[in-house]
Design a protein around this motif. Structure first.
Motif, PDB file in Angstrom:
ATOM      1  N   LEU A 153       3.626  10.301 126.802  1.00  0.00           N
ATOM      2  CA  LEU A 153       4.011  10.434 127.965  1.00  0.00           C
ATOM      3  C   LEU A 153       3.262  10.377 129.044  1.00  0.00           C
ATOM      4  O   LEU A 153       3.609   9.806 130.346  1.00  0.00           O
ATOM      5  N   LEU A 154       2.205  10.897 128.938  1.00  0.00           N
ATOM      6  CA  LEU A 154       1.120  10.587 130.212  1.00  0.00           C
ATOM      7  C   LEU A 154      -0.021   9.474 129.990  1.00  0.00           C
ATOM      8  O   LEU A 154      -0.796   9.766 130.723  1.00  0.00           O
ATOM      9  N   VAL A 155       0.425   8.686 128.869  1.00  0.00           N
ATOM     10  CA  VAL A 155      -0.733   7.753 128.573  1.00  0.00           C
ATOM     11  C   VAL A 155      -2.270   8.249 128.414  1.00  0.00           C
ATOM     12  O   VAL A 155      -2.894   8.076 129.196  1.00  0.00           O
ATOM     13  N   ASN A 156      -2.351   8.805 127.349  1.00  0.00           N
ATOM     14  CA  ASN A 156      -3.415   9.449 127.137  1.00  0.00           C
ATOM     15  C   ASN A 156      -4.167   8.759 125.993  1.00  0.00           C
ATOM     16  O   ASN A 156      -3.815   7.843 125.415  1.00  0.00           O
ATOM     17  N   GLY A 157      -5.302   9.383 125.780  1.00  0.00           N
ATOM     18  CA  GLY A 157      -6.176   8.641 124.750  1.00  0.00           C
ATOM     19  C   GLY A 157      -7.710   8.179 125.475  1.00  0.00           C
ATOM     20  O   GLY A 157      -7.951   8.681 126.151  1.00  0.00           O
ATOM     21  N   PRO A 158      -8.220   7.409 124.531  1.00  0.00           N
ATOM     22  CA  PRO A 158      -7.605   6.198 123.537  1.00  0.00           C
ATOM     23  C   PRO A 158      -7.608   6.908 122.227  1.00  0.00           C
ATOM     24  O   PRO A 158      -8.145   7.781 121.859  1.00  0.00           O
ATOM     25  N   PHE A 159      -6.804   6.400 121.223  1.00  0.00           N
ATOM     26  CA  PHE A 159      -6.647   6.834 119.858  1.00  0.00           C
ATOM     27  C   PHE A 159      -7.446   5.505 119.364  1.00  0.00           C
ATOM     28  O   PHE A 159      -7.470   4.437 119.745  1.00  0.00           O
ATOM     29  N   THR A 160      -7.979   5.933 118.165  1.00  0.00           N
ATOM     30  CA  THR A 160      -8.990   4.931 117.372  1.00  0.00           C
ATOM     31  C   THR A 160      -8.823   5.107 116.159  1.00  0.00           C
ATOM     32  O   THR A 160      -8.550   6.210 115.366  1.00  0.00           O
ATOM     33  N   THR A 161      -9.346   4.122 115.294  1.00  0.00           N
ATOM     34  CA  THR A 161      -9.414   4.077 113.951  1.00  0.00           C
ATOM     35  C   THR A 161     -10.698   4.420 113.434  1.00  0.00           C
ATOM     36  O   THR A 161     -11.747   3.622 114.258  1.00  0.00           O
ATOM     37  N   VAL A 162     -11.208   4.902 112.259  1.00  0.00           N
ATOM     38  CA  VAL A 162     -12.482   4.867 111.837  1.00  0.00           C
ATOM     39  C   VAL A 162     -12.597   4.573 110.481  1.00  0.00           C
ATOM     40  O   VAL A 162     -11.523   4.713 109.721  1.00  0.00           O
ATOM     41  N   THR A 163     -13.761   4.387 109.912  1.00  0.00           N
ATOM     42  CA  THR A 163     -14.167   3.910 108.612  1.00  0.00           C
ATOM     43  C   THR A 163     -13.841   4.920 107.530  1.00  0.00           C
ATOM     44  O   THR A 163     -13.328   4.420 106.351  1.00  0.00           O
ATOM     45  N   ASP A 164     -13.860   6.189 107.798  1.00  0.00           N
ATOM     46  CA  ASP A 164     -13.497   7.043 106.975  1.00  0.00           C
ATOM     47  C   ASP A 164     -12.187   7.317 106.619  1.00  0.00           C
ATOM     48  O   ASP A 164     -11.492   8.195 105.848  1.00  0.00           O
ATOM     49  N   GLY A 165     -11.063   6.537 107.267  1.00  0.00           N
ATOM     50  CA  GLY A 165      -9.821   6.633 106.902  1.00  0.00           C
ATOM     51  C   GLY A 165      -9.097   7.430 108.100  1.00  0.00           C
ATOM     52  O   GLY A 165      -7.734   7.551 107.986  1.00  0.00           O
ATOM     53  N   ARG A 166      -9.584   8.051 109.220  1.00  0.00           N
ATOM     54  CA  ARG A 166      -8.787   9.036 110.228  1.00  0.00           C
ATOM     55  C   ARG A 166      -8.482   8.111 111.395  1.00  0.00           C
ATOM     56  O   ARG A 166      -9.087   6.922 111.638  1.00  0.00           O
ATOM     57  N   ILE A 167      -7.496   8.438 112.126  1.00  0.00           N
ATOM     58  CA  ILE A 167      -7.079   8.082 113.502  1.00  0.00           C
ATOM     59  C   ILE A 167      -7.595   9.430 114.296  1.00  0.00           C
ATOM     60  O   ILE A 167      -6.952  10.511 113.983  1.00  0.00           O
ATOM     61  N   MET A 168      -8.362   8.958 115.195  1.00  0.00           N
ATOM     62  CA  MET A 168      -8.811   9.839 116.170  1.00  0.00           C
ATOM     63  C   MET A 168      -8.391  10.006 117.607  1.00  0.00           C
ATOM     64  O   MET A 168      -8.175   8.756 117.856  1.00  0.00           O
ATOM     65  N   LYS A 169      -8.273  11.109 117.957  1.00  0.00           N
ATOM     66  CA  LYS A 169      -7.605  10.941 119.576  1.00  0.00           C
ATOM     67  C   LYS A 169      -8.908  11.395 120.455  1.00  0.00           C
ATOM     68  O   LYS A 169      -9.395  12.560 120.019  1.00  0.00           O
ATOM     69  N   TRP A 170      -9.240  10.784 121.709  1.00  0.00           N
ATOM     70  CA  TRP A 170     -10.145  11.286 122.628  1.00  0.00           C
ATOM     71  C   TRP A 170      -9.591  12.273 123.506  1.00  0.00           C
ATOM     72  O   TRP A 170      -8.503  12.279 124.194  1.00  0.00           O
ATOM     73  N   GLN A 171     -10.240  13.227 123.644  1.00  0.00           N
ATOM     74  CA  GLN A 171      -9.806  14.524 124.384  1.00  0.00           C
ATOM     75  C   GLN A 171     -10.463  14.900 125.830  1.00  0.00           C
ATOM     76  O   GLN A 171     -10.367  16.031 126.024  1.00  0.00           O
ATOM     77  N   GLY A 172     -11.268  13.883 126.106  1.00  0.00           N
ATOM     78  CA  GLY A 172     -12.009  13.903 127.171  1.00  0.00           C
ATOM     79  C   GLY A 172     -13.743  14.457 126.875  1.00  0.00           C
ATOM     80  O   GLY A 172     -13.867  14.827 125.583  1.00  0.00           O
ATOM     81  N   PRO A 173     -14.487  14.313 127.934  1.00  0.00           N
ATOM     82  CA  PRO A 173     -15.949  14.431 127.605  1.00  0.00           C
ATOM     83  C   PRO A 173     -16.484  15.721 126.925  1.00  0.00           C
ATOM     84  O   PRO A 173     -17.327  16.001 126.495  1.00  0.00           O
ATOM     85  N   THR A 174     -15.646  16.662 127.415  1.00  0.00           N
ATOM     86  CA  THR A 174     -15.987  18.297 126.920  1.00  0.00           C
ATOM     87  C   THR A 174     -15.714  18.091 125.510  1.00  0.00           C
ATOM     88  O   THR A 174     -16.510  18.941 124.633  1.00  0.00           O
ATOM     89  N   VAL A 175     -14.549  17.749 124.936  1.00  0.00           N
ATOM     90  CA  VAL A 175     -14.053  18.017 123.653  1.00  0.00           C
ATOM     91  C   VAL A 175     -14.467  16.890 122.743  1.00  0.00           C
ATOM     92  O   VAL A 175     -15.098  16.897 121.459  1.00  0.00           O
ATOM     93  N   GLY A 176     -14.267  15.536 123.396  1.00  0.00           N
ATOM     94  CA  GLY A 176     -14.718  14.333 122.526  1.00  0.00           C
ATOM     95  C   GLY A 176     -13.258  13.944 121.707  1.00  0.00           C
ATOM     96  O   GLY A 176     -12.321  14.329 122.049  1.00  0.00           O
ATOM     97  N   PHE A 177     -13.563  13.499 120.493  1.00  0.00           N
ATOM     98  CA  PHE A 177     -12.604  13.054 119.548  1.00  0.00           C
ATOM     99  C   PHE A 177     -12.319  13.932 118.546  1.00  0.00           C
ATOM    100  O   PHE A 177     -13.225  14.659 118.235  1.00  0.00           O
ATOM    101  N   VAL A 178     -11.004  14.146 118.490  1.00  0.00           N
ATOM    102  CA  VAL A 178     -10.614  14.985 117.291  1.00  0.00           C
ATOM    103  C   VAL A 178      -9.583  14.153 116.334  1.00  0.00           C
ATOM    104  O   VAL A 178      -9.038  13.291 116.541  1.00  0.00           O
ATOM    105  N   ASP A 179      -9.113  14.864 115.227  1.00  0.00           N
ATOM    106  CA  ASP A 179      -8.465  14.447 114.374  1.00  0.00           C
ATOM    107  C   ASP A 179      -7.249  14.113 114.581  1.00  0.00           C
ATOM    108  O   ASP A 179      -6.582  15.238 115.420  1.00  0.00           O
ATOM    109  N   PHE A 180      -6.444  13.201 114.532  1.00  0.00           N
ATOM    110  CA  PHE A 180      -5.076  13.084 115.105  1.00  0.00           C
ATOM    111  C   PHE A 180      -4.056  12.605 113.689  1.00  0.00           C
ATOM    112  O   PHE A 180      -3.079  13.323 113.509  1.00  0.00           O
TER     113      PHE A 180
END
Length: 327
Positions: free
Chosen positions: A48-75
């Motif tokens: 709804l708020l156009v957030n992200g980016p979401f990304t794919t990684v080699t180990d099979g996860r789709i991850m979501k960027w939560q800002g510079p303080t948190v970084g990428f988390v599992d989605f």
């Protein structure tokens, strides 16, 4: 005289606008993945708020960027057999069938659903809260790219080959074939149609904003074709542009009727050093801009150039970060 002055001012205005749009994105920043994780091949912005980016990684996860303080988390993840203990951080291609291998993402802005092309599981979908994805289309040998027609809801998929999967591409002596396919999935009928076959290599297709055509890349054939969806040429394809390098995923640019193509020069056949660049084209195949990423992505291929809010997000199978270029 006044009319000539008006024309001059108008032309000058257009030149200023084009100069601004065509700026070379000289500022660079990194969105770094968690320690030990690599391969952000795709990026998508949604919600709804156009957030992200979401990304794919080699180990099979789709991850979501939560800002510079948190970084990428599992989605989300694409394999029900996946465990964090077994899969997190793995780069072993043989673990793909167990851990999953998502390669491309596309959000539907109305439903909030995230569609995923997984190299082993095919077309998948997950809701706004993430978690385990649901399979929509299986039986694909090597799903590598997708895009959504926002007018019809149809989903277009690149299936790289009928004979080899992603694991084969890293084996010594690997030779690409020309058995790739371009597919359409209709979410209402749940039917899959083969639109093109005999394609050379994969990449990611892109539907035009007005829903009249789809651009289809062929990585090893070094070209992009235009597949018409409507009009007198409907259900036919024509070569739109040939490249000196290998075009991977295509994404709509922020300007109507334009697209960004991730191109790796010197990739296939290998002629190092590899020089990655983003190429902006219009719907007629005219090259409008080239942006080199060779300084930050040294001798590696890129898979994605995604424009968002005036910035370019660049993904690669071989890095531990998404590159962000701005003016």
């Amino acid at each position: 005289m006044a009319s000539l002055q008006t024309l001059f001012v108008f032309i000058t205005f257009l030149c200023v606008i084009e100069t601004f749009v065509s700026a070379q994105f000289t500022n660079f920043n990194k969105l770094v993945l968690p320690s030990g994780v690599i391969g952000p091949e795709s990026a998508a912005f949604g919600g709804l708020l156009v957030n992200g980016p979401f990304t794919t990684v080699t180990d099979g996860r789709i991850m979501k960027w939560q800002g510079p303080t948190v970084g990428f988390v599992d989605f989300a993840y694409t394999s029900p057999r996946r465990t964090k203990q077994l899969c997190d951080g793995t780069t072993d291609p043989n673990m793909g069938p167990i851990c999953g291998r998502p390669l491309a993402l596309s959000f539907h802005p109305v439903t909030g659903l995230l569609y995923i092309a997984d190299a082993f599981s095919g077309l998948m979908v997950v809701g706004p809260t993430g978690g385990l994805t649901t399979q929509l289309v299986g039986g694909l040998k090597f799903a590598a790219g997708l895009d959504i027609d926002l007018l019809t809801g149809n989903i277009y998929i690149s299936d790289v080959s009928l004979t080899y999967d992603i694991r084969d591409t890293t084996k010594p002596g690997f030779i690409p074939d020309s058995t790739g396919r371009f597919l359409r999935y209709n979410p209402l009928t749940r039917q899959v149609s083969v639109l093109l076959s005999g394609l050379s290599g994969g990449g990611g297709p892109a539907v035009s904003s007005d829903g009249t055509f789809v651009l289809v890349p062929e990585l090893t054939a070094k070209r992009i074709s235009k597949y018409w969806l409507v009009g007198p040429k409907a259900n036919t394809a024509e070569v739109l542009i040939n490249f000196g390098g290998n075009p991977n995923k295509i994404k709509r640019a922020e300007r109507f009727g334009e697209f960004w193509v991730a191109v790796s020069n010197g990739h296939i056949p290998p002629t190092p050093p590899i020089v990655p660049e983003g190429v902006r084209i219009n719907s007629n195949g005219v090259v409008l801009q080239r942006v080199s990423f060779a300084r930050e992505f040294v001798n590696v291929t890129i898979s994605l150039v995604q424009e968002q809010n005036g910035k370019l997000y660049v993904g690669s199978r071989f890095t531990n970060f998404i590159g962000v270029y701005s003016n």
